[in-house]
Every structure is written in structure tokens, then in C-alpha cells.
Design an enzyme around this catalytic site. Structure first.
Site, PDB file in Angstrom:
ATOM      1  N   LYS A 252       4.118   1.135   9.408  1.00 13.31           N
ATOM      2  CA  LYS A 252       4.295   2.360   8.634  1.00 13.31           C
ATOM      3  C   LYS A 252       3.659   3.556   9.338  1.00 13.31           C
ATOM      4  CE  LYS A 252       3.019   0.201   4.878  1.00 13.31           C
ATOM      5  NZ  LYS A 252       2.446  -0.004   3.544  1.00 13.31           N
TER       6      LYS A 252
ATOM      7  N   ARG B  95       4.985 -12.560   9.992  1.00 14.14           N
ATOM      8  CA  ARG B  95       5.619 -11.249   9.811  1.00 14.14           C
ATOM      9  C   ARG B  95       6.994 -11.244  10.437  1.00 14.14           C
ATOM     10  NH1 ARG B  95       1.722  -7.317   8.772  1.00 14.14           N
ATOM     11  NH2 ARG B  95       3.047  -5.513   9.094  1.00 14.14           N
TER      12      ARG B  95
ATOM     13  N   GLU C 229       0.868  -1.159   0.000  1.00 11.18           N
ATOM     14  CA  GLU C 229       0.000   0.000   0.000  1.00 11.18           C
ATOM     15  C   GLU C 229       0.921   1.229   0.000  1.00 11.18           C
ATOM     16  OE1 GLU C 229      -2.699   0.356   3.321  1.00 11.18           O
ATOM     17  OE2 GLU C 229      -3.407   2.306   2.608  1.00 11.18           O
TER      18      GLU C 229
HETATM   19  P1  ATP Z   1       2.578  -2.012   7.960  1.00 10.18           P
HETATM   20  O1  ATP Z   1       1.769  -2.542   9.103  1.00 10.18           O
HETATM   21  O2  ATP Z   1       4.024  -1.888   8.235  1.00 10.18           O
HETATM   22  O3  ATP Z   1       2.000  -0.776   7.370  1.00 10.18           O
HETATM   23  P2  ATP Z   1       1.334  -3.538   5.915  1.00 10.18           P
HETATM   24  O4  ATP Z   1       1.152  -5.003   5.974  1.00 10.18           O
HETATM   25  O5  ATP Z   1       0.154  -2.672   6.119  1.00 10.18           O
HETATM   26  O6  ATP Z   1       2.513  -3.145   6.874  1.00 10.18           O
HETATM   27  P3  ATP Z   1       1.572  -3.374   3.094  1.00 10.18           P
HETATM   28  O7  ATP Z   1       2.077  -2.248   2.270  1.00 10.18           O
HETATM   29  O8  ATP Z   1       0.144  -3.701   3.047  1.00 10.18           O
HETATM   30  O9  ATP Z   1       2.022  -3.082   4.586  1.00 10.18           O
HETATM   31  O10 ATP Z   1       2.449  -4.676   2.838  1.00 10.18           O
HETATM   32  C1  ATP Z   1       2.829  -5.174   1.590  1.00 10.18           C
HETATM   33  C2  ATP Z   1       3.211  -6.609   1.755  1.00 10.18           C
HETATM   34  O11 ATP Z   1       4.299  -6.726   2.662  1.00 10.18           O
HETATM   35  C3  ATP Z   1       2.066  -7.433   2.316  1.00 10.18           C
HETATM   36  O12 ATP Z   1       1.992  -8.637   1.613  1.00 10.18           O
HETATM   37  C4  ATP Z   1       2.458  -7.634   3.755  1.00 10.18           C
HETATM   38  O13 ATP Z   1       1.917  -8.815   4.247  1.00 10.18           O
HETATM   39  C5  ATP Z   1       3.981  -7.655   3.676  1.00 10.18           C
HETATM   40  N1  ATP Z   1       4.563  -7.230   4.940  1.00 10.18           N
HETATM   41  C6  ATP Z   1       4.342  -6.084   5.600  1.00 10.18           C
HETATM   42  N2  ATP Z   1       5.003  -6.060   6.778  1.00 10.18           N
HETATM   43  C7  ATP Z   1       5.680  -7.230   6.862  1.00 10.18           C
HETATM   44  C8  ATP Z   1       6.544  -7.817   7.839  1.00 10.18           C
HETATM   45  N3  ATP Z   1       6.869  -7.189   8.972  1.00 10.18           N
HETATM   46  N4  ATP Z   1       7.046  -9.050   7.579  1.00 10.18           N
HETATM   47  C9  ATP Z   1       6.753  -9.678   6.431  1.00 10.18           C
HETATM   48  N5  ATP Z   1       5.946  -9.191   5.482  1.00 10.18           N
HETATM   49  C10 ATP Z   1       5.411  -7.978   5.682  1.00 10.18           C
HETATM   50 MG    MG Z   2      -1.493  -2.090   5.204  1.00 10.75          MG
END
Ligand code: ATP
Ligand code: MG
Length: 584
Positions: A275, A265, A40
Site C-alpha cells: 500500500k 502472501r 489497516e
Molecule cells: P500492505 O503491505 O499491502 O500494506 P498489509 O499486510 O500491511 O499489506 P493490512 O491492511 O494490514 O495490509 O492487511 C489486511 C489483511 O490482508 C492482513 O490479514 C494481511 O495479512 C492480508 N494481506 C495483505 N496483503 C496480502 C497479500 N499480498 N496476500 C494475502 N494476504 C494479504
Molecule cells: Mg499493514
């Protein structure tokens, strides 16, 4: 460009890889492996994303498949082009290539809308006039079933009409939603008539004001995977409970069905990975920006001097599992050291200079001594380093009153100057505060190159820089941004910023570098002997080098290994060998 394997090591298998192998064996997707990375664009990528990137691109590369980059941009309020650009930049820098397969969920808004209409016509979705609060109340709890919305049995015609009017902006934000008609008594809360569309009069970074409704993540994600022909939709564990919904939409629509697979994760000690919280650090100026070298972002690590290889090797060595754990920050640093040890040229630099005058060295004379550029890489050759009567050494390498076991320089003590001569301290000069500001020494001309013909030994070797030849530099030293292993662990009434380390950045402005470092370019990496690995910051100018310490040399790995910390796989300890340097 070919995508590199996620790691230089042979692939460690894991349950996701086993699923792919099994699907290849049964020909489930006609032999195809097609993954995607779906960020995102609401912030910069962090090291957790790197794990997902390495897994997705790595699996596809291993099996001759493809990986798409898809921006999951269904939240117009938080998303920006700056983030899109930084995300692409970080993925490329990590070494991965999505070729021409760059997509945006917003490209599918038209198709998603048609699918929504199709579900309404089939009696599988309806427009609901409950407010967000009411929807929440009607949803029930884990132990109690929900209550059906009074609008659930609205006719398809009426819902279609309302949906269209929602789309063109006739209704205010929050006044209506489109919901799937599934099961208000389902034990899985996600299946209790989930919202598919919400009204949002917000400008989108790509579609502008075209839409007044935006699809929810669950209604956009699986169908986007399906449109792109994804075979394995790999996401993190928090989406496990969403899989039944992912499958439901796809089955109701009768479209290509990717397999969603959830993994753990990445969490790292002393590190935050949300983020939202990283944005808070930036906005409240706890750091200098998203690419601050203390940030766990890819751009921060890059600026700090981490290499893509080190990050890929770290990610490739991580387990991929169904249980969330926490990885030691030192494991990441271990990979950074191991990679830089192979590639970083060695140089001499003094962080906190102490002036040394060699009284028996002729005034005005300069000679050159030969220094090895990289003991790990013979092809890196040698260089000439100027030596003269006045030098700088580290303040730390001198003690007027040496404690027991302190073998570096002190009055009457002889040490070796790296690549130079034996040096003996004869006297000290102090200021009014009784601080040592200069020391006087003698050298032994017979010890050039570092050995005494009479066979006498010294217990330590120190680095130095010739004063008249020295280049002035600024060097920034970093410590962890948080004081607690788990930065989210706070006392009542506090948020994670209470755990910020007040001394995570130390700026040294009087550093002295050997002259070979006068013309460094930003992002050049070196090992400064005995001090660690350093990377020239983008703020470096031709007149003033600025360096970030990437990581200190001292390897705590052996200690960690002794303690037997879990989740570290079969990594072996590394030693930073400095030939000729007795351990101190
Ligand atoms: P955040 O909570 O940091 O904003 P998010 O999951 O909302 O993370 P996205 O941009 O939606 O962030 O993530 C893109 C991809 O990266 C998704 O497939 C997500 O599952 C993966 N991802 C995000 N954070 C992690 C993590 N700490 N470990 C492994 N994969 C991750
Ligand atoms: Mg997200």
C-alpha cells in the site's frame, strides 16, 4: 445476505482448512468457526487482500460460521476515513457481507489500556524511558542477546503513574514507552521486552485527540481477536515470528485464545502489492488515482471491468501454503476472460478506423444484418446491425502489401465481413504521405450472411461498423504498469518507479462503435469482437462513450500450459470461440 463461497468450484483444501476441520472434529471452539478480515485503513484494498478476504469469508461460509470486518486502526498518522469507505465498498463488491459485525481496533482502546494496567500490576510490564534508538541498541541481534533496560525493575506503582501521565499527554512523543517484561535473551527478537504503547500526539480518525498513547499492532491485534470471539486468526507469513507474542499476551491476560495461522502472501508478476508503494504511485501521479484501471486495487480492477466472480475464482484456485511464490498475471487474466466469455454481450467496434467504400453497393441504401449477441448464451438472442455503402474496418485488417500468411484484406483479396457479405478490395486512396486513407471494394450480394452459394471460401473474417451509423467513442488500452516481472528489482540507486512502463496507457479517441452502443451506462461490459473485453468507464457520458479494455481476447494460456509454469493447479485452458471465424 448469504456470503457466496469463495469460488464457484468445489473447495480446494489447504492446510488452513485442514486445521479448521480438525478443530471442528475435536470441538476445540465448541463447533464455532469465526474469522475476521483486519485491514489497516491506510490505503485501498488490492488483489492480495482479496486472497485473504476469500479465505476468511470462504472458510466461515463453508462451515456455517461468521466473519468480522475489523479496521486495524492503531496508526493515527496514516489512516483516513476515505480508506475505510473504499475498503467496505470493495469487500461488498467482491460479494462478501460482514452483516452487523463491523469493528474498529480503536473501539478497544479503553479495554486495552485496562489490560495494560493489569500487566503492569502483575509485574509483566513497565514504563521505559529509553529512546527509540536506545531500545533498538539494547535489543541485541539474532546472534547476541539483548540488554535489560535500566527501567525494567521500576515499581508497578511508579509505572502505573507514568503510564497514566503518558495517556493524558504529559510527555512528548518518543520520550517513554510501555514495554512487556518478557525475556531479553529470547532467540525471538519479538519477545525481547516488546513495546506495547508509544506516545503519539496525533489526531485519530475516530478517537480524535482523546489518546496521547497508541497501542502497538502486537498488543492490539490478538486481544481484538479475543474480544470478538475469533476462533481462527488467519494472517500472512511475516507474522509467524509474532505468534509467540500473540499467545503470550493472551495467556498472561487469561482471555479467550484464538488460534493464529499464517499463510503465504499473494504476489503476482508485473504487480506491486504494498500500500505504501501504491500510495506513492497515486501521489506522484504515475496513475490517475487509486482506481486507475492499471492499479492492482480492487477498485482499479473493478473500473477496468474485472468481475467479482473472476477475482473469486482466481483466489479460490490459488494455493494456500507456507511458502511464498509468485503467480503469473496471466492466470488472473485467464479467469477474467473465462467469466466474461460467459456473460459479456458481443458487439462490433473499430479502434483505428479505415474507411471502406463499397462501389457496387447502392448509394443511400441501408439494410440490417442479424448478429448473435452471445454464442455462449442462446438466451441473449440476436440484434440487427445496420450495413451500408461506407464502412469502417480496422487499419490492421488491411495491408497494401500483405506479408506471407497475412490473410486479411489486401488489393485483389476477398474476405468475409462478420454477419455481412464477402468483400474484395479493388483500389486504394492515399494521402500526400503515401498513407492509405480509404479503400475501395466490391461486395458479392449473393453472400449475405457470410456464405457463398458457389461454395468458394475465404480465409478470414473481419469486423466492421457502418460509417453513417457509427458512434464515436474514446477507448483506453492498457498494458502492465511495470516492465519487469518483479517491479521491486531495480538497479542501485533506483526505486521501483524506474520500472514503470511508459506506455501502459494508450488513449484512442477516434473509435467507431456500432449504434447499439450509443447509450451505454458506466460499468457495462462487452466483448468487442476480435478485440477483447471492454467496460464502459464512469467518465462515459450520453454523448460520448468511454471504454476501458479489460483484457484482450488472445489467450496465451495454451502457451503457458505448454511451458508448464508451476502453481497453476488443475485449471484447464479456455478458448474464445467465435463461431464462423476461421483462426487467423
Ligand atoms: P500492505 O503491505 O499491502 O500494506 P498489509 O499486510 O500491511 O499489506 P493490512 O491492511 O494490514 O495490509 O492487511 C489486511 C489483511 O490482508 C492482513 O490479514 C494481511 O495479512 C492480508 N494481506 C495483505 N496483503 C496480502 C497479500 N499480498 N496476500 C494475502 N494476504 C494479504
Ligand atoms: Mg499493514
Amino acid at each position: 445476505m448469504m456470503n457466496p463461497p469463495a469460488t464457484d468450484a468445489p473447495p480446494r483444501t489447504n492446510f488452513v482448512r485442514e486445521i479448521v476441520l480438525e478443530d471442528l472434529k475435536t470441538n476445540k471452539y465448541g463447533g464455532r468457526v469465526h474469522t475476521r478480515f483486519p485491514p489497516e485503513p491506510n490505503g485501498y484494498l488490492h488483489i492480495g487482500h482479496a486472497k485473504s478476504i476469500c479465505l476468511n469469508f470462504g472458510l466461515a461460509a463453508e462451515f456455517g460460521g461468521k466473519t468480522n470486518l475489523r479496521f486495524d486502526d492503531t496508526n493515527p498518522e496514516k489512516e483516513e476515513q476515505e480508506y475505510v469507505d473504499s475498503i467496505m465498498d470493495s469487500i461488498r463488491w467482491l460479494g462478501f457481507d460482514w452483516e452487523h459485525r463491523l469493528f474498529y481496533a480503536s473501539d478497544y482502546f479503553g479495554q486495552l489500556y485496562e489490560w495494560a494496567q493489569k500487566l503492569v500490576r502483575a509485574g509483566k510490564a513497565y514504563v521505559c524511558d529509553l529512546s527509540a534508538d536506545e531500545v533498538r541498541k539494547y535489543r541485541g541481534t539474532l546472534t547476541e542477546p539483548g540488554t535489560e533496560s535500566p527501567y525494567r525493575d521500576r515499581s508497578a506503582e511508579e509505572s502505573l503513574d507514568l503510564l497514566e501521565r503518558m495517556r493524558v499527554g504529559e510527555f512528548p512523543d518518543g520520550s517513554r514507552t510501555l514495554r512487556a517484561k518478557i525475556d531479553m535473551a529470547s532467540p525471538n527478537l519479538n519477545m525481547r521486552d516488546p513495546v506495547m504503547y508509544r506516545i503519539l500526539h496525533a489526531e485519530h480518525h475516530r478517537t480524535g485527540n482523546k489518546w496521547s498513547i497508541y497501542p502497538m499492532y502486537d498488543f492490539a491485534h490478538g486481544q481484538s481477536d479475543s474480544i470478538e470471539g475469533i476462533t481462527h486468526s488467519i494472517c500472512t507469513l511475516e507474522f509467524e515470528d509474532h505468534r509467540p507474542l500473540y499467545d503470550w499476551y493472551i495467556e498472561q491476560l487469561g482471555i479467550h485464545h484464538p488460534q493464529q495461522i499464517e499463510f503465504d502472501r499473494l504476489n503476482i508478476t508485473y504487480t506491486l502489492m504494498s500500500k505504501r508503494k501504491l500510495l506513492q504511485l497515486v501521489e506522484q501521479h504515475h496513475v490517475r488515482g487509486w482506481d486507475d484501471p492499471r492499479m492492482p486495487t480492487i477498485s482499479g480492477m473493478r473500473r477496468r471491468g474485472y468481475t467479482p466472480e473472476a477475482i473469486r475464482n482466481f483466489c479460490g484456485g490459488l494455493g494456500v501454503s507456507k511458502t511464498t511464490g509468485i503467480i503469473e498475471l496471466r492466470l488472473l487474466e485467464h479467469h477474467v476472460r473465462e467469466d466474461l466469455n460467459k456473460r459479456a454481450p458481443r458487439m462490433m467496434a473499430v479502434l483505428r478506423p479505415l474507411r471502406v467504400v463499397i462501389d457496387n453497393y447502392p448509394e443511400g441504401r441501408t439494410e440490417e444484418v442479424e448478429a448473435v449477441n452471445n454464442p455462449e448464451d442462446a438466451s441473449a438472442g440476436t440484434r440487427q446491425v445496420p450495413f451500408s455503402r461506407v464502412l469502417y474496418i480496422e487499419q490492421d485488417d488491411f495491408r497494401e502489401d500483405p506479408p506471407k500468411q497475412y490473410y486479411r484484406l489486401s488489393p485483389g483479396r476477398e474476405v468475409r465481413l462478420r454477419y455481412g457479405y464477402f468483400l474484395t478490395c479493388t483500389s486504394v486512396v492515399k494521402d500526400d504521405n503515401d498513407d492509405v486513407v480509404e479503400i475501395h471494394c466490391t461486395y458479392d450480394p449473393a453472400t449475405r450472411g457470410g456464405n457463398a452459394p458457389d461454395g468458394r471460401k475465404v480465409k478470414s473474417t473481419i469486423h466492421w461498423v457502418s460509417a453513417p451509423h457509427a458512434v464515436d467513442a474514446e477507448i483506453r488500452l492498457y498494458d502492465t504498469l511495470f516492465l519487469r516481472e518483479d517491479p521491486n528489482q531495480t538497479d542501485e540507486g533506483e526505486d521501483f518507479t524506474a520500472n514503470i512502463n511508459p506506455v501502459s496507457l494508450e488513449i484512442l479517441t477516434e473509435c467507431k462503435l456500432e449504434p447499439a452502443l450509443a447509450h451505454v451506462s458506466p460499468m457495462e461490459r462487452f466483448q468487442f469482437e476480435r478485440l477483447g473485453y471492454f467496460c464502459a468507464d464512469p467518465e462515459t457520458t450520453p454523448h460520448k462513450p468511454v471504454f476501458n479494455r479489460t483484457v484482450a481476447l488472445k489467450d496465451t494460456w495454451a502457451k503457458i500450459e505448454k511451458r508448464g509454469v508451476g502453481q497453476i493447479g488443475n485449471l484447464r485452458p479456455i478458448v474464445n470461440r467465435l463461431p464462423g471465424l476461421p483462426s487467423q
